[in-house]
Scaffold this motif. Structure first.
Motif, short mmCIF file in Angstrom:
data_model
loop_
_atom_site.label_atom_id
_atom_site.label_comp_id
_atom_site.label_asym_id
_atom_site.label_seq_id
_atom_site.Cartn_x
_atom_site.Cartn_y
_atom_site.Cartn_z
N GLY A 75 0.76 -1.25 0.00
CA GLY A 75 0.00 0.00 0.00
C GLY A 75 0.79 1.29 0.00
O GLY A 75 0.24 2.35 -0.26
N THR A 76 2.08 1.26 0.29
CA THR A 76 2.80 2.53 0.45
C THR A 76 3.51 2.92 -0.84
O THR A 76 4.33 2.16 -1.34
CB THR A 76 3.85 2.40 1.58
OG1 THR A 76 3.20 1.86 2.72
CG2 THR A 76 4.47 3.74 1.92
N PRO A 77 3.17 4.10 -1.40
CA PRO A 77 3.83 4.48 -2.65
C PRO A 77 5.31 4.79 -2.43
O PRO A 77 5.69 5.40 -1.43
CB PRO A 77 3.07 5.74 -3.07
CG PRO A 77 2.48 6.29 -1.82
CD PRO A 77 2.23 5.11 -0.92
N ASN A 93 -0.62 6.54 -6.74
CA ASN A 93 -1.71 6.13 -5.86
C ASN A 93 -2.65 7.28 -5.54
O ASN A 93 -3.86 7.13 -5.58
CB ASN A 93 -1.15 5.60 -4.54
CG ASN A 93 -0.99 4.10 -4.54
OD1 ASN A 93 -1.12 3.47 -5.58
ND2 ASN A 93 -0.74 3.55 -3.38
N LYS A 99 3.02 0.44 5.67
CA LYS A 99 3.80 0.86 6.82
C LYS A 99 3.01 0.66 8.11
O LYS A 99 3.55 0.27 9.14
CB LYS A 99 4.13 2.34 6.64
CG LYS A 99 5.11 2.85 7.65
CD LYS A 99 5.70 4.14 7.19
CE LYS A 99 6.73 4.61 8.21
NZ LYS A 99 7.24 5.93 7.89
N THR A 115 -4.43 6.40 5.70
CA THR A 115 -3.85 5.12 6.13
C THR A 115 -2.45 4.90 5.57
O THR A 115 -1.92 3.80 5.66
CB THR A 115 -4.73 3.93 5.69
OG1 THR A 115 -4.68 3.81 4.25
CG2 THR A 115 -6.17 4.09 6.11
N GLY A 116 -1.87 5.92 4.96
CA GLY A 116 -0.50 5.77 4.45
C GLY A 116 -0.43 5.28 3.01
O GLY A 116 0.63 4.93 2.52
N MET A 117 -1.56 5.27 2.31
CA MET A 117 -1.59 4.68 0.98
C MET A 117 -1.34 5.69 -0.15
O MET A 117 -0.94 5.29 -1.24
CB MET A 117 -2.95 3.97 0.83
CG MET A 117 -3.23 3.32 -0.48
SD MET A 117 -3.96 4.46 -1.66
CE MET A 117 -5.67 4.35 -1.24
N CYS A 118 -1.58 6.99 0.10
CA CYS A 118 -1.53 7.91 -1.03
C CYS A 118 -0.38 8.92 -1.02
O CYS A 118 0.07 9.36 -2.06
CB CYS A 118 -2.86 8.66 -1.15
SG CYS A 118 -3.09 9.97 0.05
N GLY A 119 0.06 9.32 0.15
CA GLY A 119 1.15 10.28 0.20
C GLY A 119 0.72 11.73 0.02
O GLY A 119 1.56 12.62 -0.08
N PHE A 176 4.83 10.89 6.21
CA PHE A 176 3.39 10.90 5.94
C PHE A 176 2.70 11.24 7.26
O PHE A 176 2.75 10.46 8.21
CB PHE A 176 2.92 9.52 5.46
CG PHE A 176 3.35 9.15 4.07
CD1 PHE A 176 4.27 9.92 3.36
CD2 PHE A 176 2.81 8.05 3.43
CE1 PHE A 176 4.67 9.58 2.07
CE2 PHE A 176 3.19 7.69 2.13
CZ PHE A 176 4.12 8.46 1.45
N VAL A 198 0.39 8.52 9.07
CA VAL A 198 0.93 7.34 9.77
C VAL A 198 2.15 7.67 10.63
O VAL A 198 2.39 7.01 11.63
CB VAL A 198 1.27 6.15 8.82
CG1 VAL A 198 0.01 5.49 8.33
CG2 VAL A 198 2.16 6.57 7.69
#
Ligand code: FAD
Ligand code: FAD
Ligand code: SF4
Ligand code: SF4
Ligand code: FES
Lengths: 476, 289
Positions: free
Chosen positions: A248-250, A267, A408, B227-231, B243, B246
């Motif tokens: 999931g972490t870019p 993402n 993460k 949730t830390g997925m996109c930045g 980020f 998170v």
């Protein structure tokens, strides 16, 4: 005299001008007549290399045979073909659309030696789409569900991507009580937030999710495991757990200017557009800014999706890749579509700096020009070295599509799980992690992989879980 | 779906929602936030649980009406209605340590995020002084904070006719800076903590840093998933990309790249205005559902 038909029966595609106006699906798929015509080209090899090439070993000649055997009865043809496919793959409408077939089933197709390989992906998609249209999959499901014997054991699945969804479906078919915990407001994982509608219509996924619900699987959205519910709580309440949290972490570039405005991770860019429908702003309330000139960095499926999405939002788009054209990792079909849609490609360019304006918005990217060596790396790609010469390309939006790493949050909240230095979870041959009763699959154990591999893992893990629970039952 | 048990305007422009969300109430800790998606076509926005009751299964959120989403929530969500999605709790809880004397500052609605943290810090034996920098009509949580901490100070001013956002903000900053200077000299805190708009945090930090006192700030970059997925929420702290959802939301004020944070949180200003105007047009024409 009979002649060998070397060329594929083509699938109709939406014309480019029409595509660029919206997010409608590009490839329109086969009709029954065309599907049968393509099916007739198959040599019915035995043993069949295509089946070996498919990561979940679908009996390809088997399902193709069903189509041509029943050419006078489309419903029967499709029902029987679907039964063959379902034995290994419950999401053919999705894999038929997004599998890198040219590296898998179609790569080894015998017809490919002399002409074009059988269009296995499109045939698979046809079976799934036609079955849905006519309610054939529904009927088939109804035949299966009453036979399911409910069991008392409960299984928690973390993450509703292809790995988690497949694992859940397989377990539900075995009668286990399955609950999926999904962090986002919609289940589907990358299938809903990453891959755009023009490749995979959302409706396709929704239909698959309905099937899952009919099998009795409960999906809890807004549940961030590690936060909303802890891992230990899941272990207390459930007899087994499957981790399908994806990668999931870019990954971002560690170069100056990375946090300038207008620089998106793929993402974020794709999530805004796909999941949040920013293309319909302000009717859909999530904003997105796509300037006139967009540079996409990377050349995988994600990069193609981002580039083609940006084209549809009206920008001029250039893909910049540090290697050469031969090492592009995206599916061949996506690269072809991107080119047709006017996406430009620049090779051997490696970004070294993002240049911003006085308001902190990106205005250009500085690249180092690279050159290839003859030598190849472990993955068979040609090594590249800097030439010392730089070039600056203007851009008001940059999309970074250089890959992703594991979640993460998962690493933070589940330190006891054994993983490598990148957070990629380790599993044994039954997909079980170092924690008894905890299984994992998909991108969470592979770094970045594919939909079909994630599904294959989900399936294998379901078998592992079943075995584990049966043994547990015996010993208690 | 999450039922609104109670809704009240607790001060001008500040709306409280008491929401049935037992699984969040059970888990949330001071310093954490949730991400709310209130409408099918809506944005995901981060908000902070202010109070909660694990046994009764509710949390309260307080929104400052700023743009389309917070306004639309106020217009379209009433008691008994349901909020589509609330994900959380997210982010790291505030560290529950003994710092000694703490000055905890909230600017405008930022005080709602200060409240649970300040209360918890006081409970574990810190001496907490809270400062609310706010226009008079927007004072909130006064009695609650007076009960919860050693000393609660409100630095406020009346709103004059025709005062626009820029003037109000200027007033907040000048008064805030002076008050903080006074409190630092008088109280000599061991730690300063602050929540509020990035520009306000930066202005207060400029004063605190003169005294070299440690300062922590809860940051509010734009978020999507949380949730830390996109930045989207990335900030530069200590020269590294973090980020906020998170790794934060709390960071050392001395290490934050403020210019970048401010620029990033204002990136969509023009589109936010467009979205708001679009909604106001719908309201005017009676077309909002
Ligand atoms: C833009 C893009 C295009 C792609 N194109 C292709 C393609 O054409 N063909 C192909 O085969 N592959 C493609 N891939 C790769 C493929 O999508 C992935 O390999 C696949 O989705 C992995 O499946 P998964 O189930 O392991 O994880 P994911 O699909 O990533 O799903 C993981 C799910 O877990 C959830 N989650 C994470 N952490 C938590 C938590 N703590 N609690 C609860 N839920 C959590 C996430 O929100 C997510 O929904 C593409 C990927 C991207 C990003
Ligand atoms: C961790 C965290 C906790 C927060 N807690 C609260 C709270 O308890 N109460 C409260 O009133 N506000 C809180 N906020 C801010 C809140 O998210 C914004 O006020 C809200 O998103 C504004 O939405 P809007 O559509 O009404 O305004 P808009 O007109 O869309 O935006 C106004 C401003 O709000 C900010 N904003 C907009 N969208 C987002 C987003 N998706 N994420 C973050 N900021 C955004 C931007 O700086 C923007 O300029 C919090 C923010 C964060 C990051
Ligand atoms: S699942 Fe993918 S690899 Fe397997 S046969 Fe279908 S398209 Fe080919
Ligand atoms: S390898 Fe090709 S020709 Fe042979 S069975 Fe498979 S699809 Fe048919
Ligand atoms: S909000 Fe998406 S990573 Fe933080």
């Amino acid at each position: 005299m009979m002649t060998l038909i070397k060329e594929r029966v083509p699938t109709p595609e939406r014309p480019v001008e029409e595509r660029l106006k919206g997010f409608m699906e590009v490839n329109l798929g086969y009709t029954f007549e065309l599907a049968v015509k393509e099916a007739e080209r198959c040599l019915q090899c035995s043993p069949a290399p295509c089946t070996q090439g498919c990561p979940v070993h679908i009996d390809v000649p088997g399902f193709i045979r069903k189509l041509r055997e029943n050419r006078d009865n489309p419903e029967k043809a499709v029902k029987e073909a679907l039964e063959v496919i379902w034995a290994c793959n419950t999401l053919p409408a999705i894999t038929g659309r997004v599998c890198p077939q040219e590296d898998q089933c179609e790569a080894v197709c015998v017809m490919g030696k002399v002409g074009e390989p059988i269009n296995i992906g499109k045939l698979e998609r046809f079976v799934a789409d036609y079955a849905r249209e006519k309610g054939i999959d529904e009927k088939l499901l109804q035949e299966i569900t009453p036979k399911i014997e409910k069991k008392k054991e409960k299984v928690a699945v973390i993450g509703a991507g292809p790995a988690g969804l497949t694992c859940a479906a397989e377990l539900a078919k075995e009668g286990y009580q399955v609950t999926i915990f999904e962090a986002l407001h919609k289940p589907g994982g990358v299938l809903v937030y990453g891959i755009p509608e023009f490749r995979l219509p959302k409706e396709t996924i929704e239909k698959e999710l309905e099937k899952l619900k009919k099998l009795g699987v409960e999906i809890k959205t807004d549940y961030v495991v590690g936060r909303t519910v802890t891992f230990d709580e899941l272990l207390e309440e459930y007899d087994a757990v499957f981790i399908g949290t994806g990668a999931g972490t870019p990954k971002l570039l560690n170069i100056p200017g990375i946090n300038l405005n207008g620089i998106y991770s793929a993402n974020e860019f794709l999530t805004r557009v796909n999941l949040m429908k920013a293309y319909a702003f302000p009717e859909y309330e999530t904003p997105i800014k796509v300037g006139k000139k967009v540079i996409v960095i990377g050349a995988g499926n994600t990069a193609m999706d981002a580039a083609r999405t940006a084209r549809r939002l009206g920008a001029e788009v250039t893909i910049a890749y540090r290697r050469g054209e031969e090492d592009v990792t995206a599916r061949v079909e996506e690269v072809a579509h991107a080119k047709e849609e006017g996406v430009k490609f620049e090779f051997f360019l490696n970004p070294v700096e993002f240049i911003g304006d006085e308001n902190g918005r990106v205005k250009a990217v500085k690249f180092m020009k690279m050159k290839p060596l003859e030598e190849r790396d472990a993955r068979g790609k040609r090594k590249i070295v800097p030439t010392g010469e730089t070039v600056v390309l203007e851009a008001d939006t940059v999309i970074i599509a250089i890959g992703k790493t594991t979640s993460k949050l998962l690493r933070m909240t589940l330190p006891q799980i054994e993983a490598d230095e990148h957070g990629v979870i380790k599993v044994n041959e039954n997909m079980m992690t170092n924690i008894p009763g905890v299984f994992a699959g998909g991108d969470a154990i592979r770094g970045e992989a594919t939909v079909i591999l994630a599904m294959g893992d989900g399936r294998k893990a379901a078998k592992g879980i079943k075995q584990y629970l049966e043994e547990k039952r015996k010993s208690s | 779906m999450y039922e609104i048990l109670e809704k009240r305007e607790i001060a001008a422009n500040n709306v409280l929602y008491k929401i049935h969300a037992p699984h969040i109430a059970r888990k949330v800790q001071p310093g954490q936030f949730v991400v709310v998606r209130a409408f099918e076509n809506g944005e995901r926005i981060p908000l902070t649980p202010v109070m909660w009751d694990a046994e009764e299964g509710w949390i309260t959120l307080v929104t400052f009406i700023r743009g389309r989403t917070t306004l639309r929530m106020n217009m379209e969500l009433q008691e008994g209605d349901k909020i589509l999605n609330i994900a959380g709790p997210l982010g790291n809880p505030a560290p529950m340590k003994k710092f000694g004397k703490i000055l905890a500052i909230g600017m405008i609605t930022g005080i709602v995020e200060v409240y649970p943290i300040a209360k918890a810090w006081q409970e574990i034996g810190n001496e907490v002084i809270t400062l609310h920098i706010v226009p008079e009509p927007m004072i909130i949580l006064k009695e609650d904070l007076e009960k919860a901490v050693s000393k609660h100070i409100v630095e406020s001013f009346p709103l004059k006719e025709g005062m626009g956002m820029p003037e109000i903000f200027k007033e907040l900053v000048t008064r805030g800076q002076a008050k903080v200077r006074e409190l630092i000299e008088k109280e000599k805190p061991d730690l300063v903590f602050m929540v509020g708009p990035a520009r306000g945090q930066k202005a207060i930090f400029d004063v605190v840093k003169e005294y070299g006192i440690p300062m922590e700030v809860d940051l509010h970059p734009i978020m999507v998933d949380g949730t830390g997925m996109c930045g989207a929420c990335r900030v530069t702290v200590g020269g590294e990309v973090k980020f906020a959802c998170v790794d934060g939301p709390s960071f050392n004020a001395y290490e934050v790249n403020w210019e970048e944070l401010i620029a990033r949180s204002e990136f969509y200003a023009d589109l936010e205005k467009e979205a708001l105007e679009d909604y106001l047009t719908k309201l005017q024409q009676g077309g909002a559902q």
